[in-house]
Write a protein that holds these residues in place. Structure first.
Motif, PDB file in Angstrom:
ATOM      1  N   ARG A  32      13.516  -1.000  -4.343  1.00 18.52           N
ATOM      2  CA  ARG A  32      12.660   0.178  -4.682  1.00 18.52           C
ATOM      3  C   ARG A  32      12.433   0.882  -3.325  1.00 18.52           C
ATOM      4  O   ARG A  32      11.997   0.356  -2.373  1.00 18.52           O
ATOM      5  N   GLU A  33      12.509   2.070  -3.418  1.00 18.79           N
ATOM      6  CA  GLU A  33      12.618   2.865  -2.263  1.00 18.79           C
ATOM      7  C   GLU A  33      11.437   4.167  -2.324  1.00 18.79           C
ATOM      8  O   GLU A  33      11.382   4.698  -3.226  1.00 18.79           O
ATOM      9  N   GLY A  34      10.883   4.552  -1.335  1.00 19.76           N
ATOM     10  CA  GLY A  34       9.903   5.603  -1.446  1.00 19.76           C
ATOM     11  C   GLY A  34      10.500   6.897  -1.175  1.00 19.76           C
ATOM     12  O   GLY A  34      11.532   6.933  -0.428  1.00 19.76           O
ATOM     13  N   VAL A  35      10.386   7.698  -1.985  1.00 14.98           N
ATOM     14  CA  VAL A  35      11.252   9.121  -2.082  1.00 14.98           C
ATOM     15  C   VAL A  35      10.153  10.160  -1.365  1.00 14.98           C
ATOM     16  O   VAL A  35      10.668  10.939  -0.497  1.00 14.98           O
ATOM     17  N   ALA A  36       9.084  10.109  -1.952  1.00 12.54           N
ATOM     18  CA  ALA A  36       7.955  11.568  -1.636  1.00 12.54           C
ATOM     19  C   ALA A  36       6.629  10.985  -1.550  1.00 12.54           C
ATOM     20  O   ALA A  36       6.518   9.946  -2.781  1.00 12.54           O
TER      21      ALA A  36
ATOM     22  N   CYS B 272      -3.698   9.135  -2.058  1.00  8.77           N
ATOM     23  CA  CYS B 272      -2.436   9.063  -1.850  1.00  8.77           C
ATOM     24  C   CYS B 272      -1.688   8.754  -3.220  1.00  8.77           C
ATOM     25  O   CYS B 272      -1.795   7.550  -3.505  1.00  8.77           O
ATOM     26  N   VAL B 273      -0.652   9.684  -3.513  1.00  2.00           N
ATOM     27  CA  VAL B 273       0.207   9.423  -4.466  1.00  2.00           C
ATOM     28  C   VAL B 273       1.903   9.580  -4.257  1.00  2.00           C
ATOM     29  O   VAL B 273       2.048  10.361  -3.211  1.00  2.00           O
ATOM     30  N   GLY B 274       2.651   8.420  -4.616  1.00  2.00           N
ATOM     31  CA  GLY B 274       3.994   8.564  -4.177  1.00  2.00           C
ATOM     32  C   GLY B 274       4.967   8.360  -5.297  1.00  2.00           C
ATOM     33  O   GLY B 274       4.429   7.644  -6.349  1.00  2.00           O
TER      34      GLY B 274
ATOM     35  N   ARG C  61       2.341   5.591   4.616  1.00  2.00           N
ATOM     36  CA  ARG C  61       2.224   5.302   3.122  1.00  2.00           C
ATOM     37  C   ARG C  61       3.439   5.392   2.299  1.00  2.00           C
ATOM     38  O   ARG C  61       3.498   5.952   1.214  1.00  2.00           O
ATOM     39  N   THR C  62       4.433   4.713   3.068  1.00  3.33           N
ATOM     40  CA  THR C  62       5.929   4.939   2.351  1.00  3.33           C
ATOM     41  C   THR C  62       6.410   3.795   1.772  1.00  3.33           C
ATOM     42  O   THR C  62       7.628   3.667   1.127  1.00  3.33           O
ATOM     43  N   SER C  63       5.695   2.691   1.812  1.00  2.55           N
ATOM     44  CA  SER C  63       6.234   1.245   1.220  1.00  2.55           C
ATOM     45  C   SER C  63       5.585   1.123  -0.031  1.00  2.55           C
ATOM     46  O   SER C  63       4.119   1.190  -0.161  1.00  2.55           O
ATOM     47  N   GLU C  64       6.108   0.287  -1.262  1.00  2.00           N
ATOM     48  CA  GLU C  64       5.485  -0.036  -2.288  1.00  2.00           C
ATOM     49  C   GLU C  64       4.526  -1.150  -2.183  1.00  2.00           C
ATOM     50  O   GLU C  64       3.635  -0.941  -3.114  1.00  2.00           O
TER      51      GLU C  64
ATOM     52  N   MET D  43      15.483   4.748 -11.741  1.00  2.00           N
ATOM     53  CA  MET D  43      13.946   4.526 -12.480  1.00  2.00           C
ATOM     54  C   MET D  43      13.227   5.106 -11.398  1.00  2.00           C
ATOM     55  O   MET D  43      13.175   4.502 -10.336  1.00  2.00           O
ATOM     56  N   TYR D  44      12.602   6.281 -11.984  1.00  2.69           N
ATOM     57  CA  TYR D  44      11.525   6.856 -10.958  1.00  2.69           C
ATOM     58  C   TYR D  44      10.067   6.397 -11.449  1.00  2.69           C
ATOM     59  O   TYR D  44       9.810   6.364 -12.455  1.00  2.69           O
ATOM     60  N   TYR D  45       9.295   5.884 -10.481  1.00  2.00           N
ATOM     61  CA  TYR D  45       8.078   5.608 -10.506  1.00  2.00           C
ATOM     62  C   TYR D  45       6.836   6.220  -9.703  1.00  2.00           C
ATOM     63  O   TYR D  45       7.360   6.676  -8.542  1.00  2.00           O
ATOM     64  N   CYS D  46       5.797   6.724 -10.095  1.00  3.07           N
ATOM     65  CA  CYS D  46       4.750   7.103  -9.567  1.00  3.07           C
ATOM     66  C   CYS D  46       3.652   5.696  -9.127  1.00  3.07           C
ATOM     67  O   CYS D  46       3.691   4.986  -9.803  1.00  3.07           O
ATOM     68  N   ALA D  47       3.136   6.038  -8.194  1.00  3.15           N
ATOM     69  CA  ALA D  47       2.094   4.940  -7.290  1.00  3.15           C
ATOM     70  C   ALA D  47       0.836   5.958  -6.995  1.00  3.15           C
ATOM     71  O   ALA D  47       0.904   6.820  -6.264  1.00  3.15           O
ATOM     72  N   ALA D  48      -0.267   5.029  -6.955  1.00  5.61           N
ATOM     73  CA  ALA D  48      -1.492   5.694  -6.481  1.00  5.61           C
ATOM     74  C   ALA D  48      -2.228   4.685  -5.620  1.00  5.61           C
ATOM     75  O   ALA D  48      -2.183   3.336  -5.850  1.00  5.61           O
ATOM     76  N   ARG D  49      -2.725   5.136  -4.519  1.00  8.83           N
ATOM     77  CA  ARG D  49      -3.615   4.553  -3.481  1.00  8.83           C
ATOM     78  C   ARG D  49      -4.746   5.323  -3.507  1.00  8.83           C
ATOM     79  O   ARG D  49      -4.917   6.016  -2.759  1.00  8.83           O
ATOM     80  N   PRO D  50      -5.747   4.992  -4.488  1.00 10.80           N
ATOM     81  CA  PRO D  50      -7.160   5.814  -4.562  1.00 10.80           C
ATOM     82  C   PRO D  50      -7.947   5.990  -3.156  1.00 10.80           C
ATOM     83  O   PRO D  50      -8.167   5.018  -2.505  1.00 10.80           O
TER      84      PRO D  50
END
Length: 127
Positions: free
Chosen positions: A45-49, A33-35, A108-111, A91-98
């Motif tokens: 910080r807000e979830g975008v996609a 899961c990658v956001g 899975r829209t919350s940091e 500032m745009y960040y990517c995040a992963a939940r392997p």
């Protein structure tokens, strides 16, 4: 250990386009899961996609729906942004939940749901 590196941020005029990339390494499976998240000065910080990789199912925040597209190719997740507005500046960040996750992307829209984060890439949109 998953590592994420974002790039592609830039300064553009309103109405312009940018494509952000999130290059991932260290994944043990193709199902993750990658956001993409963003944080503007003084704001949370807000979830975008979000995308459930290998399945391709996606989620978009209302503020970017029909303007942004999240996609994947191998271990890189992209955020194509069109019709950019000054309020997209952040500032745009990517995040992963392997790992395989049936609750991705809808729940899975919350940091707080993510284990690994990149360093961020700045997007500035001028009017």
């Amino acid at each position: 250990q998953v590592q994420l590196v974002e790039y592609g941020g830039d300064s553009v005029q309103a109405g312009g386009s940018l494509r952000l990339s999130c290059a991932g390494s260290g994944y043990s499976s193709p199902y993750n899961c990658v956001g993409w998240f963003r944080q503007a000065p003084g704001k949370e910080r807000e979830g975008v996609a979000v995308i459930r990789t290998a399945y391709g199912t996606t989620y978009y925040a209302d503020s970017v729906k029909d303007r942004f597209t999240i996609s994947e190719d191998k271990n890189t997740v992209y955020l194509q942004m069109h019709s950019l507005k000054p309020e997209d500046t952040a500032m745009y960040y990517c995040a992963a939940r392997p790992g395989w996750d049936r609750r991705c992307p809808r729940d899975r829209t919350s940091e707080s749901e993510y284990n690994y984060w990149g360093q961020g890439t700045q997007v500035t949109v001028s009017s």
